[in-house]
Enzyme design. Sequence first.
Site, PDB file in Angstrom:
ATOM      1  N   GLU A  44       0.879  -1.281   0.309  1.00  0.00           N
ATOM      2  CA  GLU A  44       0.075   0.194  -0.023  1.00  0.00           C
ATOM      3  C   GLU A  44       0.654   1.035  -0.247  1.00  0.00           C
ATOM      4  O   GLU A  44       2.253   1.309   0.212  1.00  0.00           O
ATOM      5  CB  GLU A  44      -1.060   0.024   1.222  1.00  0.00           C
ATOM      6  CG  GLU A  44      -1.976  -1.162   1.079  1.00  0.00           C
ATOM      7  CD  GLU A  44      -2.902  -1.221   2.183  1.00  0.00           C
ATOM      8  OE1 GLU A  44      -2.757  -0.510   3.155  1.00  0.00           O
ATOM      9  OE2 GLU A  44      -3.934  -2.146   1.899  1.00  0.00           O
ATOM     10  N   CYS A  53      -1.748  -4.530  -5.679  1.00  0.00           N
ATOM     11  CA  CYS A  53      -2.275  -6.088  -5.151  1.00  0.00           C
ATOM     12  C   CYS A  53      -1.084  -6.812  -5.283  1.00  0.00           C
ATOM     13  O   CYS A  53      -0.220  -7.079  -6.040  1.00  0.00           O
ATOM     14  CB  CYS A  53      -3.673  -6.458  -5.880  1.00  0.00           C
ATOM     15  SG  CYS A  53      -4.800  -5.239  -5.750  1.00  0.00           S
ATOM     16  N   GLU A  55      -1.249  -9.960  -6.413  1.00  0.00           N
ATOM     17  CA  GLU A  55      -1.409 -10.522  -7.567  1.00  0.00           C
ATOM     18  C   GLU A  55      -0.608  -9.962  -8.697  1.00  0.00           C
ATOM     19  O   GLU A  55       0.280 -10.570  -9.448  1.00  0.00           O
ATOM     20  CB  GLU A  55      -2.748 -10.771  -8.125  1.00  0.00           C
ATOM     21  CG  GLU A  55      -4.091 -11.645  -7.330  1.00  0.00           C
ATOM     22  CD  GLU A  55      -4.701 -10.562  -6.442  1.00  0.00           C
ATOM     23  OE1 GLU A  55      -4.248  -9.703  -5.714  1.00  0.00           O
ATOM     24  OE2 GLU A  55      -5.844 -10.746  -6.375  1.00  0.00           O
ATOM     25  N   CYS A  86      -8.990  -8.586  -7.952  1.00  0.00           N
ATOM     26  CA  CYS A  86      -9.836  -7.381  -8.450  1.00  0.00           C
ATOM     27  C   CYS A  86      -9.715  -7.270  -9.911  1.00  0.00           C
ATOM     28  O   CYS A  86      -8.964  -7.877 -10.612  1.00  0.00           O
ATOM     29  CB  CYS A  86      -9.119  -6.175  -7.742  1.00  0.00           C
ATOM     30  SG  CYS A  86      -7.823  -5.501  -8.351  1.00  0.00           S
ATOM     31  N   CYS A  89      -6.356  -6.724 -11.584  1.00  0.00           N
ATOM     32  CA  CYS A  89      -5.294  -7.757 -11.701  1.00  0.00           C
ATOM     33  C   CYS A  89      -5.952  -8.711 -12.751  1.00  0.00           C
ATOM     34  O   CYS A  89      -5.123  -9.469 -13.253  1.00  0.00           O
ATOM     35  CB  CYS A  89      -5.358  -8.576 -10.151  1.00  0.00           C
ATOM     36  SG  CYS A  89      -4.559  -7.479  -8.932  1.00  0.00           S
TER      37      CYS A  89
END
Length: 133
Positions: A44, A53, A55, A86, A89
Amino acid sequence: MNYKNLVKKATEAQKYSHAPYSSLRVGAALLTSSGKIYTGCNIENSSFSLTICAERTAIFNAISNGERKFKAIAINSDKIDFIPPCGACRQVLMDLAGDVDVVLSDKKGKISITKLSILLPASFNNLIFKPKK
Ligand code: THU
């Protein structure tokens, strides 16, 4: 195929998650066609939209190590059962990894397997827009 080891690697990858804002630790483990595993975690940023993310960390890790052929990706988190990738991704994975198996798991070790094309049907990818070699 038994993805138990891949799920284990995704779980271990959560250890390096940097998630001071959401407190959600996510890990991903990507299996290449030759049997190697590349992991990633969510990272983050204080400028929230720059967060990446798990992935995408995993696929960028693999691509930047010269890998181009993939079989499966396992994803899990410390709080949410069966955390699905998401939308961003899904698109990045379809482009770079192709229609891989997506292996989701819960904390009890239950595994649910689907295909990326089920999660992202009729995708815009390099079948439509072929990148130059
Ligand atoms: N996150 C992932 O790493 N993978 C997903 O598929 C969904 C969301 C992360 C991003 C952010 O750090 C946190 O989970 C909350 O959205």
